[in-house]
Design a protein around this motif. Structure first.
Motif, PDB file in Angstrom:
ATOM      1  N   GLN A  66       0.815  -1.067   0.241  1.00  0.00           N
ATOM      2  CA  GLN A  66       0.135   0.164  -0.061  1.00  0.00           C
ATOM      3  C   GLN A  66       0.740   1.155  -0.074  1.00  0.00           C
ATOM      4  O   GLN A  66       1.589   1.341   0.916  1.00  0.00           O
ATOM      5  CB  GLN A  66      -0.961   0.109   1.073  1.00  0.00           C
ATOM      6  N   ILE A  67       0.623   2.148  -0.812  1.00  0.00           N
ATOM      7  CA  ILE A  67       1.273   3.528  -1.040  1.00  0.00           C
ATOM      8  C   ILE A  67      -0.064   4.494  -0.892  1.00  0.00           C
ATOM      9  O   ILE A  67      -0.585   4.965  -2.097  1.00  0.00           O
ATOM     10  CB  ILE A  67       1.963   3.722  -2.259  1.00  0.00           C
ATOM     11  N   GLY A  68      -0.869   4.675  -0.003  1.00  0.00           N
ATOM     12  CA  GLY A  68      -1.841   5.408   0.223  1.00  0.00           C
ATOM     13  C   GLY A  68      -2.975   4.610  -0.638  1.00  0.00           C
ATOM     14  O   GLY A  68      -2.917   3.362  -0.496  1.00  0.00           O
ATOM     15  N   ALA A  69      -4.015   5.337  -1.271  1.00  0.00           N
ATOM     16  CA  ALA A  69      -4.948   4.605  -2.058  1.00  0.00           C
ATOM     17  C   ALA A  69      -5.097   5.771  -3.333  1.00  0.00           C
ATOM     18  O   ALA A  69      -4.995   6.927  -3.043  1.00  0.00           O
ATOM     19  CB  ALA A  69      -6.192   4.447  -1.391  1.00  0.00           C
ATOM     20  N   VAL A  70      -5.735   5.192  -4.319  1.00  0.00           N
ATOM     21  CA  VAL A  70      -6.106   5.769  -5.452  1.00  0.00           C
ATOM     22  C   VAL A  70      -7.542   5.529  -6.150  1.00  0.00           C
ATOM     23  O   VAL A  70      -8.141   4.433  -5.669  1.00  0.00           O
ATOM     24  CB  VAL A  70      -5.200   5.647  -6.513  1.00  0.00           C
ATOM     25  N   THR A  71      -7.938   6.401  -6.918  1.00  0.00           N
ATOM     26  CA  THR A  71      -9.312   5.839  -7.456  1.00  0.00           C
ATOM     27  C   THR A  71      -8.759   5.796  -9.198  1.00  0.00           C
ATOM     28  O   THR A  71      -8.377   6.816  -9.592  1.00  0.00           O
ATOM     29  CB  THR A  71     -10.377   7.106  -7.619  1.00  0.00           C
ATOM     30  N   ALA A  72      -8.848   4.730  -9.688  1.00  0.00           N
ATOM     31  CA  ALA A  72      -8.601   4.561 -11.101  1.00  0.00           C
ATOM     32  C   ALA A  72     -10.030   4.555 -11.863  1.00  0.00           C
ATOM     33  O   ALA A  72     -11.063   4.093 -11.316  1.00  0.00           O
ATOM     34  CB  ALA A  72      -7.957   2.994 -11.406  1.00  0.00           C
ATOM     35  N   SER A  73     -10.021   5.634 -12.897  1.00  0.00           N
ATOM     36  CA  SER A  73     -11.182   5.761 -13.448  1.00  0.00           C
ATOM     37  C   SER A  73     -10.978   5.893 -15.061  1.00  0.00           C
ATOM     38  O   SER A  73      -9.993   6.104 -15.399  1.00  0.00           O
ATOM     39  CB  SER A  73     -12.108   6.845 -12.959  1.00  0.00           C
ATOM     40  N   GLN A  74     -12.099   5.457 -15.841  1.00  0.00           N
ATOM     41  CA  GLN A  74     -12.141   5.847 -17.368  1.00  0.00           C
ATOM     42  C   GLN A  74     -12.663   7.406 -17.350  1.00  0.00           C
ATOM     43  O   GLN A  74     -14.009   7.308 -16.951  1.00  0.00           O
ATOM     44  CB  GLN A  74     -12.872   4.818 -17.922  1.00  0.00           C
ATOM     45  N   THR A  75     -12.186   8.226 -17.810  1.00  0.00           N
ATOM     46  CA  THR A  75     -12.725   9.638 -17.997  1.00  0.00           C
ATOM     47  C   THR A  75     -12.918   9.878 -19.370  1.00  0.00           C
ATOM     48  O   THR A  75     -12.158   9.450 -20.383  1.00  0.00           O
ATOM     49  CB  THR A  75     -11.483  10.625 -17.229  1.00  0.00           C
ATOM     50  N   THR A  76     -13.963  10.799 -19.408  1.00  0.00           N
ATOM     51  CA  THR A  76     -14.270  11.505 -20.820  1.00  0.00           C
ATOM     52  C   THR A  76     -14.286  12.783 -20.657  1.00  0.00           C
ATOM     53  O   THR A  76     -14.838  13.463 -22.010  1.00  0.00           O
ATOM     54  CB  THR A  76     -15.566  11.035 -21.342  1.00  0.00           C
ATOM     55  N   THR A  77     -13.528  13.568 -20.114  1.00  0.00           N
ATOM     56  CA  THR A  77     -13.416  15.058 -19.826  1.00  0.00           C
ATOM     57  C   THR A  77     -11.876  15.409 -20.170  1.00  0.00           C
ATOM     58  O   THR A  77     -10.934  14.721 -19.669  1.00  0.00           O
ATOM     59  CB  THR A  77     -14.062  15.492 -18.554  1.00  0.00           C
ATOM     60  N   ASN A  78     -11.927  16.655 -20.669  1.00  0.00           N
ATOM     61  CA  ASN A  78     -10.551  17.419 -20.739  1.00  0.00           C
ATOM     62  C   ASN A  78      -9.589  16.568 -21.439  1.00  0.00           C
ATOM     63  O   ASN A  78      -8.425  16.405 -21.103  1.00  0.00           O
ATOM     64  CB  ASN A  78     -10.150  17.930 -19.448  1.00  0.00           C
ATOM     65  N   LEU A  79      -9.960  16.109 -22.516  1.00  0.00           N
ATOM     66  CA  LEU A  79      -9.211  15.263 -23.338  1.00  0.00           C
ATOM     67  C   LEU A  79      -8.344  15.726 -24.630  1.00  0.00           C
ATOM     68  O   LEU A  79      -8.900  16.905 -25.172  1.00  0.00           O
ATOM     69  CB  LEU A  79      -9.951  14.002 -23.974  1.00  0.00           C
ATOM     70  N   PRO A  80      -7.365  15.210 -25.073  1.00  0.00           N
ATOM     71  CA  PRO A  80      -6.741  15.688 -26.468  1.00  0.00           C
ATOM     72  C   PRO A  80      -7.881  15.568 -27.617  1.00  0.00           C
ATOM     73  O   PRO A  80      -8.897  14.745 -27.273  1.00  0.00           O
ATOM     74  CB  PRO A  80      -5.817  14.620 -26.776  1.00  0.00           C
ATOM     75  N   ALA A  81      -7.677  16.415 -28.461  1.00  0.00           N
ATOM     76  CA  ALA A  81      -8.649  16.630 -29.665  1.00  0.00           C
ATOM     77  C   ALA A  81      -9.131  15.194 -30.229  1.00  0.00           C
ATOM     78  O   ALA A  81     -10.454  15.086 -30.476  1.00  0.00           O
ATOM     79  CB  ALA A  81      -8.316  17.651 -30.461  1.00  0.00           C
ATOM     80  N   GLU A  82      -8.158  14.475 -30.341  1.00  0.00           N
ATOM     81  CA  GLU A  82      -8.521  13.272 -31.299  1.00  0.00           C
ATOM     82  C   GLU A  82      -8.921  11.880 -30.234  1.00  0.00           C
ATOM     83  O   GLU A  82      -9.120  10.961 -30.960  1.00  0.00           O
ATOM     84  CB  GLU A  82      -7.217  12.905 -32.061  1.00  0.00           C
ATOM     85  N   PHE A  83      -9.120  12.039 -28.969  1.00  0.00           N
ATOM     86  CA  PHE A  83      -9.379  11.099 -28.213  1.00  0.00           C
ATOM     87  C   PHE A  83     -10.769  11.292 -27.239  1.00  0.00           C
ATOM     88  O   PHE A  83     -11.165  12.611 -27.235  1.00  0.00           O
ATOM     89  CB  PHE A  83      -8.482  10.722 -27.078  1.00  0.00           C
ATOM     90  N   ASP A  84     -11.381  10.356 -27.046  1.00  0.00           N
ATOM     91  CA  ASP A  84     -12.823  10.517 -26.211  1.00  0.00           C
ATOM     92  C   ASP A  84     -12.658   9.943 -24.828  1.00  0.00           C
ATOM     93  O   ASP A  84     -13.525   9.664 -24.040  1.00  0.00           O
ATOM     94  CB  ASP A  84     -13.963  10.074 -27.024  1.00  0.00           C
ATOM     95  N   HIS A  85     -11.525   9.248 -24.606  1.00  0.00           N
ATOM     96  CA  HIS A  85     -11.343   8.721 -23.399  1.00  0.00           C
ATOM     97  C   HIS A  85      -9.979   8.523 -22.786  1.00  0.00           C
ATOM     98  O   HIS A  85      -8.960   8.397 -23.755  1.00  0.00           O
ATOM     99  CB  HIS A  85     -11.859   6.944 -23.545  1.00  0.00           C
TER     100      HIS A  85
END
Length: 251
Positions: A66-85
């Motif tokens: 354990q090095i703390g904790a994280v949330t891993a997620s598939q995001t769809t916001t604030n992306l490079p122009a040619e990507f949606d995830h």
């Protein structure tokens, strides 16, 4: 290629030819789901740092403790122009004093058959190029490592986020290796890892940017701790691994 550009330029002095190709060539990317579009297990997971937690298919959390904790997620916001995830890791529990043997990263494990065209371990071994897009709200140095799982060989590179909250494309040229084969079939050939935090057991050595035997001290040399503050995040998309020394457009 373009209305005014020849596809090939010929040097009339020595007969060599140069390809002027800048468009998207097919069947190059050796990475599956590099655009992070598929997340069959769910689009979010909050967990302590342990191995084999998946959000986007083929990309997993790697860590032995354990090095703390994280949330891993598939995001769809604030992306490079040619990507949606994109794949996002955000610190939810900080760890400012990492134990010597702890480590945390994001790994991709290709099958041997996916890497056959590299011809690793033969006299015809080819160089390869890794490219990916990354964004973070903190300027940290992380280490990208490619491990030959069967032969305990590796090569690694330090990369540093240049500007916060800004997408940048990073390119890594990986040399050919005539020693050690990736094997055949659907067995585990290699492991590609973005190391984001690590203790002194793995950071006290030096970067190895040519293939060599793997030793603990060198694996994550120079890695800075992404998880020292709650809210720190990193996002990755557009992961491409291709034969040759040029990073072409994402396929």
């Amino acid at each position: 290629v373009g209305a005014s550009t020849a596809a090939i330029t010929v040097n009339n002095s020595d007969g060599t030819c140069t390809a002027n190709i800048t468009n998207n060539l097919s069947n190059r990317n050796l990475i599956i789901n590099g655009a992070m579009q598929v997340a069959q297990r769910g689009t979010s997971s909050t967990t302590a740092i342990t191995s084999n937690t998946f959000v986007c298919d083929r990309f997993r959390t790697s860590g032995n403790s354990q090095i703390g904790a994280v949330t891993a997620s598939q995001t769809t916001t604030n992306l490079p122009a040619e990507f949606d995830h994109a794949l996002r890791y955000e610190c939810t529990t900080a760890d400012t004093s990492i134990a010597a043997g702890d480590h945390f990263g994001i790994s991709y494990v290709p099958e041997s058959q996916d890497l056959a065209r590299i011809a690793k371990g033969t006299s015809s071994a080819k160089p390869i190029t890794l490219s990916f897009y990354v964004r973070s709200n903190v300027q940290r140095t992380f280490v990208v490592e490619l491990t030959d799982s069967s032969n305990s060989r590796h090569v690694n590179f330090q990369k540093t986020v240049a500007a916060t909250n800004t997408w940048e494309r990073m390119v890594i040229n990986i040399p050919a290796d005539t020693s050690g084969s990736f094997g055949t079939g659907n067995s585990k050939a290699a492991e590609l890892t973005w190391w984001l935090a690590a203790g002194s057991t793995y950071t006290s050595g030096s970067i190895q940017n040519t293939w060599t035997s793997r030793s603990n001290a060198n694996i994550m040399a120079g890695t800075q701790n992404l998880n020292d503050t709650v809210g720190n995040f990193i996002e990755i998309t557009g992961v491409q691994l291709e034969v040759g020394s040029v990073a072409t457009d994402f396929e």
